[in-house]
Design an enzyme around this catalytic site. Sequence first.
Site, PDB file in Angstrom:
ATOM      1  N   TYR A  50      42.973  52.553  48.500  1.00  0.00           N
ATOM      2  CA  TYR A  50      43.453  53.480  47.249  1.00  0.00           C
ATOM      3  C   TYR A  50      43.250  54.884  47.351  1.00  0.00           C
ATOM      4  O   TYR A  50      42.566  55.305  46.196  1.00  0.00           O
ATOM      5  CB  TYR A  50      42.903  52.603  45.869  1.00  0.00           C
ATOM      6  CG  TYR A  50      43.723  51.547  45.485  1.00  0.00           C
ATOM      7  CD1 TYR A  50      44.621  51.020  46.223  1.00  0.00           C
ATOM      8  CD2 TYR A  50      43.201  50.843  44.312  1.00  0.00           C
ATOM      9  CE1 TYR A  50      45.238  49.832  45.962  1.00  0.00           C
ATOM     10  CE2 TYR A  50      43.694  49.622  44.047  1.00  0.00           C
ATOM     11  CZ  TYR A  50      44.933  49.116  44.909  1.00  0.00           C
ATOM     12  OH  TYR A  50      45.371  47.860  44.483  1.00  0.00           O
ATOM     13  N   LYS A 107      38.509  41.480  55.800  1.00  0.00           N
ATOM     14  CA  LYS A 107      39.290  40.937  56.657  1.00  0.00           C
ATOM     15  C   LYS A 107      38.961  41.424  57.918  1.00  0.00           C
ATOM     16  O   LYS A 107      39.933  42.185  58.767  1.00  0.00           O
ATOM     17  CB  LYS A 107      40.786  41.210  56.111  1.00  0.00           C
ATOM     18  CG  LYS A 107      42.037  40.556  56.937  1.00  0.00           C
ATOM     19  CD  LYS A 107      42.016  39.095  56.578  1.00  0.00           C
ATOM     20  CE  LYS A 107      43.137  38.365  57.493  1.00  0.00           C
ATOM     21  NZ  LYS A 107      43.415  36.951  57.081  1.00  0.00           N
ATOM     22  N   ASP A 163      41.702  36.094  52.378  1.00  0.00           N
ATOM     23  CA  ASP A 163      42.832  35.053  51.989  1.00  0.00           C
ATOM     24  C   ASP A 163      42.026  33.825  51.853  1.00  0.00           C
ATOM     25  O   ASP A 163      42.527  33.071  50.803  1.00  0.00           O
ATOM     26  CB  ASP A 163      43.807  34.956  53.447  1.00  0.00           C
ATOM     27  CG  ASP A 163      43.268  35.056  54.649  1.00  0.00           C
ATOM     28  OD1 ASP A 163      41.975  35.304  54.861  1.00  0.00           O
ATOM     29  OD2 ASP A 163      43.816  35.084  55.767  1.00  0.00           O
ATOM     30  N   ASP A 203      40.748  44.383  43.547  1.00  0.00           N
ATOM     31  CA  ASP A 203      41.803  44.456  42.705  1.00  0.00           C
ATOM     32  C   ASP A 203      42.589  43.278  42.463  1.00  0.00           C
ATOM     33  O   ASP A 203      42.763  42.755  41.275  1.00  0.00           O
ATOM     34  CB  ASP A 203      42.525  45.602  42.833  1.00  0.00           C
ATOM     35  CG  ASP A 203      43.771  46.131  41.840  1.00  0.00           C
ATOM     36  OD1 ASP A 203      43.489  45.659  40.721  1.00  0.00           O
ATOM     37  OD2 ASP A 203      44.638  46.977  41.903  1.00  0.00           O
ATOM     38  N   ASP A 221      42.158  40.244  39.381  1.00  0.00           N
ATOM     39  CA  ASP A 221      43.209  39.553  38.408  1.00  0.00           C
ATOM     40  C   ASP A 221      43.355  38.206  38.596  1.00  0.00           C
ATOM     41  O   ASP A 221      43.540  37.395  37.710  1.00  0.00           O
ATOM     42  CB  ASP A 221      44.653  40.211  38.737  1.00  0.00           C
ATOM     43  CG  ASP A 221      44.786  41.660  38.052  1.00  0.00           C
ATOM     44  OD1 ASP A 221      43.678  42.227  37.828  1.00  0.00           O
ATOM     45  OD2 ASP A 221      45.827  41.967  37.888  1.00  0.00           O
TER      46      ASP A 221
HETATM   47 MG    MG Z   1      44.372  45.250  38.842  1.00  0.00          MG
END
Ligand code: MG
Length: 335
Positions: A123, A169, A203, A227, A231
């Site tokens: 980001y 990763k 993962d 992020d 969630d």
């Molecule tokens: Mg989010």
Amino acid sequence: MKKIMYINGDGIGPELMAHAKEIVDTLVDVQWVEGEAGYETFQKYGTSLPEETISRAKECDAILFCAVTTPPNIPNYKSAIVTLRKELDLYANLRPFVSLPNVPSNYPPLRFTIVRENTEGMYSGIEEADANRATATRVITRKGSERIVRFAFEYAKKAGFEKVTLVHKANVLRKTDGLFLEIGRAVAGEYSSKIAVEDALVDSVAMRLVKSPQDFQVIVTTNLFGDILSDEASALIGGLGVAPSANIGEKYSLFEPVHGSAPKYAGKNVANPTGMLRATSMMLAHIGFEAEATHLENAIVQSYKNNVKTKDVGGSASTSEMAEEIKKNLKNTIC
Ligand code: MG
Ligand code: NAI
């Protein structure tokens, strides 16, 4: 007196913020300063985050933020929250996941925290595109990695956790996550007498979160991975409506629910106020009102024990009924 900036935001933001402010006012004396940000602000001023909001935020002890709408169809529109995190260098996004009573769940009671790097990674805002190809630059720095991992270990120490999981990763993203992992292991070494460390591929962590989330205590990871995992993690404890977060930097701090502006619920008095109020409790603790913060957290838990909860967590209360119940519990000495 502590000065708190409140940013109502869009959608369900204003109604949840009104309850949060009222509750803070029953607990402590603070001075409120309004900050404008979000899509409505953009429609008014042509920017989602006016300069004035940033400069006034810098004069406050903390920022309480609900959620903003980021319209997908306006080219070059800048998300107010992403910009605020960058402008105030709020590098650590702290997301505690703690189960609540009477919320349907397939898991034993959970208590773990995800620490997400908040200012770089995928980001970083460096994207390019022509007709046939688009790229995003994933920036990982020594400084950014070191401070987020150190933050996670310090948090673990303070909150009484005994293990930190470095999530990456590095088998594919050899350079970027290679650097994150190398620094993560070095910082972990400084804490090895007190806190265990493991590292794991993102993962496999996504899978383990569903299978055995009780294995985790503190997870620390880069921006995009954090992020997504957070969630996912919110679903384990009752969904987006119940999860709070804190964005912490060296100078400033901002507290918000994990959820967004949920436009379909705006003005309907149905949104769950839990995430917002838990974020409010985190803010109170951060600015020195630890006892009041615990009192609020207990009053929220009591509301669940009394089965006064919104639809998203299997109840039938409206937003305001649940907020009233929490206010009533605050007055009750059992909290
Ligand atoms: Mg989010
Ligand atoms: P969202 O979190 O707003 O809503 C997703 C779904 O989660 C909702 O449809 C609802 O079913 C549930 N939900 C969320 N909050 C709830 C609550 N308090 N009570 C009960 N159920 C709740 O995410 P979505 O739909 O992806 O985004 C909507 C808008 O919010 C977009 O414009 C997005 O950019 C923005 N957003 C803003 C964030 C922020 O300000 N930090 C974070 C995430 C999204």
